[in-house]
Scaffold this active site. Sequence first.
Site, PDB file in Angstrom:
ATOM      1  CB  CYS A   1       1.567   5.118   6.824  1.00 31.98           C
ATOM      2  SG  CYS A   1       0.719   7.097   6.902  1.00 31.98           S
ATOM      3  CB  SER A   2      -3.866   5.941   6.466  1.00 30.00           C
ATOM      4  OG  SER A   2      -3.940   6.046   4.555  1.00 30.00           O
ATOM      5  CB  CYS A   3      -3.376   1.044   3.478  1.00 30.23           C
ATOM      6  SG  CYS A   3      -5.073   2.892   3.012  1.00 30.23           S
TER       7      CYS A   3
ATOM      8  CB  CYS B   1      -0.791   0.494   1.168  1.00 29.61           C
ATOM      9  SG  CYS B   1      -1.914   2.333   1.713  1.00 29.61           S
TER      10      CYS B   1
END
Lengths: 207, 129
Positions: free
Chosen positions: A111-113, A108
């Site tokens: 960084c949020s995933c 991904c």
Amino acid sequence: MSGDHHDHHHDNHYSDMQARVRALETVLTEKGLIDPGALDAIVETYETKVGPRNGARVVARAWSDAAFADWLSRDATAAIASLGYTGRQGEHMRAVFNTNATHNLVVCTLCSCYPWSVLGLPPVWYKAPAYRSRAVIDPRGVLREFGVTLPEEKRIRVWDSTAELRYLVVPQRPAGTDGWSEADLAGLVTRDSMIGTGLARLPETAA
Amino acid sequence: MSLCDAVSPLLVSPGLPRSGEGDPVFAEPWQAEVFAITVHLHERGLFTWPEWASHLTLEVHRAGRAEDGSDYFEAWVAALTRLLAEKGVADETLVLALQQSWQRAAEATPHGQPIQLENDPHRSRRAEE
């Protein structure tokens, strides 16, 4: 705003706290007071200690308990939650199992995933744009750089995490671990092996 | 003090959630990031340990905080924001404006692309720097 998916297709969202921390980081970086590389190093120090143990317990359970493994493959969100690990953002989890024929790799850009609830904090390289683009184009080459050389005939599947669906790789159980306790097995499961950039440790290298 | 020199005094911040091994426990990445920022600024001498501890203590004990300590790192963020404002490093109004800018930038960024501040539609690109 004419899209069909108005409800939940905000691809990205920062909570107040996420955004505040980014804001502080922005000001401090502009003033030359922090160096993002130094921050990553500090995060990495703690991440390796606290992060991925939850995921390792999930994998060790799947190795030891066929019924749990089956549940994990059908409904990873529920199976993982049964061990007490739930994502704060309500994201769904999917477990992808490595086999003799297939190796799984998760990528991904953002960084949020990343499944924090099971894997802790994302490693620095995972957030790098270079990792994602290269992992998609040349997964075998990327794996080689991580020290993982797979047989040519083994297929590599690359999974792209989204904000709603995140993946956990279940590495293959190493040979020679019959009769091991779940706790001992968990010690063989590295963070990288659950992203797919590594394999589970061999029993003889267990700490 | 029995702490070895390599350990930042920040690690003995009042109430810091810890694992069985004594390491700080983070529920989300931003918590680790703000922890790292604070450790780093302290190491650079921007503030002393007693200064930090007094700011954090004030925020942790502010009325309305969760009794179970689940908002500990929110108190941490508030304490750091206040301390940096007092030090003249980061004006609070500016920080709040940037916070909203980051949120708009995140919403405006499609999946698969890095979230960058420039993606905030309200933000006019600054030319200088």
